[in-house]
Scaffold this active site. Sequence first.
Site, short mmCIF file in Angstrom:
data_model
loop_
_atom_site.label_atom_id
_atom_site.label_comp_id
_atom_site.label_asym_id
_atom_site.label_seq_id
_atom_site.Cartn_x
_atom_site.Cartn_y
_atom_site.Cartn_z
N ARG A 164 31.16 -46.13 -8.02
CA ARG A 164 30.29 -45.92 -6.85
C ARG A 164 30.24 -44.44 -6.46
NH1 ARG A 164 29.66 -50.52 -8.03
NH2 ARG A 164 29.09 -52.26 -6.67
N SER A 239 27.15 -54.02 -0.34
CA SER A 239 28.55 -53.85 0.04
C SER A 239 28.65 -52.69 1.03
CB SER A 239 29.41 -53.51 -1.17
OG SER A 239 29.42 -54.56 -2.09
N GLU A 335 30.59 -47.47 1.88
CA GLU A 335 29.90 -47.17 0.62
C GLU A 335 28.55 -46.48 0.85
OE1 GLU A 335 27.42 -49.69 -1.98
OE2 GLU A 335 29.34 -50.11 -2.94
N1 EPU Z 1 36.09 -62.47 -1.68
C1 EPU Z 1 36.58 -63.27 -0.68
N2 EPU Z 1 35.88 -63.33 0.51
C2 EPU Z 1 34.75 -62.63 0.70
C3 EPU Z 1 34.26 -61.81 -0.33
C4 EPU Z 1 34.94 -61.74 -1.52
O1 EPU Z 1 37.62 -63.90 -0.82
O2 EPU Z 1 34.19 -62.75 1.79
C5 EPU Z 1 36.78 -62.46 -2.98
C6 EPU Z 1 35.97 -63.22 -4.04
O3 EPU Z 1 36.26 -64.59 -4.02
C7 EPU Z 1 36.38 -62.55 -5.31
C8 EPU Z 1 36.65 -61.12 -4.89
O4 EPU Z 1 36.86 -61.13 -3.48
O5 EPU Z 1 37.59 -63.09 -5.80
C9 EPU Z 1 35.54 -60.17 -5.26
O6 EPU Z 1 34.30 -60.64 -4.70
P1 EPU Z 1 32.88 -60.46 -5.45
O7 EPU Z 1 32.96 -60.93 -6.86
O8 EPU Z 1 31.85 -61.06 -4.57
O9 EPU Z 1 32.70 -58.90 -5.58
P2 EPU Z 1 33.06 -57.70 -4.60
O10 EPU Z 1 34.23 -56.97 -5.16
O11 EPU Z 1 33.15 -58.17 -3.20
C10 EPU Z 1 31.63 -55.98 -5.98
C11 EPU Z 1 30.57 -54.96 -5.69
C12 EPU Z 1 29.22 -55.65 -5.51
C13 EPU Z 1 28.90 -56.39 -6.79
C14 EPU Z 1 30.02 -57.41 -7.07
C15 EPU Z 1 29.84 -58.08 -8.41
C16 EPU Z 1 31.66 -53.09 -4.61
C17 EPU Z 1 31.87 -52.33 -3.34
N3 EPU Z 1 30.91 -54.19 -4.52
O12 EPU Z 1 31.75 -56.79 -4.80
O13 EPU Z 1 28.25 -54.62 -5.32
O14 EPU Z 1 27.66 -57.07 -6.71
O15 EPU Z 1 31.30 -56.72 -7.13
O16 EPU Z 1 30.09 -57.15 -9.43
O17 EPU Z 1 32.16 -52.66 -5.65
C18 EPU Z 1 27.02 -53.34 -3.73
O18 EPU Z 1 27.58 -52.34 -4.20
O19 EPU Z 1 26.19 -53.25 -2.79
C19 EPU Z 1 27.37 -54.66 -4.25
C20 EPU Z 1 26.88 -55.79 -3.74
#
Ligand code: EPU
Length: 341
Positions: A164, A239, A335
């Site tokens: 990012r 995010s 972010e």
């Molecule tokens: N989780 C929770 N509760 C929540 C949200 C997430 O327990 O409310 C847990 C999920 O169950 C999972 C883990 O946290 O085990 C990660 O969640 P998720 O796969 O939804 O991904 P993220 O790390 O929250 C990142 C990116 C997203 C991208 C997704 C998929 C960043 C800051 N965000 O989110 O990017 O779509 O991975 O690759 O790195 C963005 O940058 O705007 C964005 C949406």
Amino acid sequence: MQVEYRVDLRPHHTFGLPVHAAAWVELTDAARLPEILALPEYDPATVLWLGGGSNVLFGGDYAGLVVHLAHKGIAAEARADGRVAVTAQAGEIWHDFVQHTVAQGWYGLENLSLIPGTVGAAPVQNIGAYGVEVGEYIASVYCFDVDTQQFVTLDAAACRFAYRDSLFKQEGRGRYVICAVTFVLDTVFAPRLAYGDVAAVAAEIAAGRAIGAADVAAAVCRIRQSKLPDPKVLGNAGSFFKNPVVDAETAAALLAQHPTLPHYPQADGRVKLAAGWLIDQCGLKGFAVGGAAVHDKQALVLVNRDHASAADVRALAQTVQARVAEGFGVALEPEPVWLAC
Ligand code: EPU
């Protein structure tokens, strides 16, 4: 070049805050960019070069000139190695561009389907999702260098892509205006299915056929739509915080206390933690300040639930940061780019 005044910015950024730009100009041809520097409204200290507005947060009315980078066009050239070099102008809508590449049989970007914003914004924060970062497929970025007033081509190494992050978010911010991006894409499809549910959902969509790029794109759209709010319906900037990266010792201590904390070891020995999980564990899903709230399906996303003001968003973000710091001793970094107005 037509300058407009006191322009409503609500349709021009995905958070939908009630803010205005003092002056506004639309750029539909990159070659005319130097003319902007001659406008009386132009001030290098306050100009804002805006794409789809999916990664900016306005702290209030914008006092300077906003330049909307809206020029379009896609050109492709076959390479000797069998791959294809595809150049897209900054104003192309990112998701439409990804769909176009998949339809043409140019592969690599399908995991990045449905990310809001434009092609020109993609390199700035090195957009990433479902195991792919855009920087892996970027060969070069064609920019206007405001300091030298020349067009320049920066290769991928010069762009310094990281999680990012890029040159354009660091010291290149305000200096390089991204006009076009050249990607090198594959013509033989090799699915990248390691992240989360992508493999399972793509297999379900393929229903027995070999998984194709269109299946992966459809799977990513389905997964995103199940948790991430559509900015046209509920304002948001994706995010809101980066996933924090902590040292191995801190991660080990946190994991001893919270064994289910999702974590991703990095090449340098540090560990990336799921910020959404940390916020969720603080019981903040649905928590609101004024009209701004933590999204109830993905805690990493803050939304404009009901006519939020810029102050509501700021106060909500500060509360989330304070609660996660108290609960886990981890600092969350926003972010999107906050614009002091
Ligand atoms: N989780 C929770 N509760 C929540 C949200 C997430 O327990 O409310 C847990 C999920 O169950 C999972 C883990 O946290 O085990 C990660 O969640 P998720 O796969 O939804 O991904 P993220 O790390 O929250 C990142 C990116 C997203 C991208 C997704 C998929 C960043 C800051 N965000 O989110 O990017 O779509 O991975 O690759 O790195 C963005 O940058 O705007 C964005 C949406």
